[in-house]
Design an enzyme around this catalytic site. Sequence first.
Site, mmCIF file in Angstrom:
data_model
loop_
_atom_site.group_PDB
_atom_site.id
_atom_site.type_symbol
_atom_site.label_atom_id
_atom_site.label_comp_id
_atom_site.label_asym_id
_atom_site.label_seq_id
_atom_site.Cartn_x
_atom_site.Cartn_y
_atom_site.Cartn_z
ATOM 1 C CG ASP A 13 45.031 24.086 -17.073
ATOM 2 O OD1 ASP A 13 44.077 23.445 -17.542
ATOM 3 O OD2 ASP A 13 44.951 24.781 -16.048
ATOM 4 C CG ASP A 63 37.358 22.124 -17.544
ATOM 5 O OD1 ASP A 63 36.479 21.404 -17.024
ATOM 6 O OD2 ASP A 63 37.429 23.335 -17.371
#
Length: 401
Positions: A112, A182
């Site tokens: 992330d 993602d």
Amino acid sequence: MRQLLLTGAVLLAAACGTAPQEESMDQVRNRVFDVARVQAVYMDSLLTEGRCPRTFQGDTLVTSDIGWWCSGFYPGVLWQVFEETEDPRFLRLAVKHTLPLAGLLDRETDHDIGFQLMSSFGKMARDLPSHDPGFSECDEEDLSPKEVLTRGAATLAARFVPEAGVLRSWNWGPWNIPVIIDNMMNLELLMAYGDRDVAEKHALTTARNHFRDDGTTFHLVDYADDGSVLGRQTVQGYTDDSAWARGQAWALYGYAMMALKEKEAGNMDLAETFYGVAAKLEDWLLPRLPEDGVPFWDFSQNDLRDASAGAIIACGFLRMWNLRGRPADDPALAMAERILRTLASPEYLAEPRTNGGFLLKHSVGNIPSNSEVDVPLTYADYYFLEALTLFPVSASPRSIN
Ligand code: GLY
């Protein structure tokens, strides 16, 4: 103030018996940014030091530490408000909420860091040099924003598994090498500040293994050490075979972003390949979005909407429209306008000084885990503002019928 004036004008028109004019998209953008100015300052007043906004539930602002994958989005909202208004108050707030994220540089538990750094330091690197070089040292190591981004990109690239051709998404869970769709969004950090070759390999492997014949994407693919596929499934969608709305949104935006980066670099073959993945998904999405444009949280469901997926899809459509040379009669441009008008309506847009300082209501984080269901989320706000700024200022109002 512009919002109040506009409301007054509409009321006056109604009182005089004349039909109110539809707001232009310029007016929509100004009105939303007026709300964003109030909300961004209000949210800052609710936060204690070291905490990041996560959501607002039961009249309470729920916060996280900087490790949560969304920690860059509130700083990113502040940078966007600063870019729009050039009000130095927002420069100060943006710097204040960006600098703590330098603490993420050596974090190695997940992918992330691309989300976290590009939405915060990525904007700081772009905006700061022309405004206040005095803010350019980010931590005790005196790193500049670009040095933070370069080190963060190296941390992300270290997650690459060459035999499988992918960046591992998570270090936890029951999988061998899990990759979620993602992850496409993290590639921008590598394309701008790191190893482009790694980003391209990840995108090409994902294009081969994540997508169904109809152009939609699975959420998670698990790889064996040799790169063969062990399994395909969902984590946040309704079923393994359904189309989780935000997953489709990440895929659309991620491949449009990669196509744009390759086009800018003159790599037209790769640009075409990545554009093709996004275009097939775009063709699937356009006829399946609801009348008002904002998707349900999963395309197999019709209960809860996900404003975050709507905002990200609007960004994706606008990037695809840019790649096509900005044709005036583009259906994706028209759908982006429809989504943005819906998100800017009272159903979705919060009243100033409510909603914990978030702009949008009605997003969905993770329904299978019963987490963040029908709530505000930082990334909905971030991509909503981005889509408004990508929208052409001179091409509205527009009908898409
Ligand atoms: N993991 C990012 C998301 O929930 O979309």
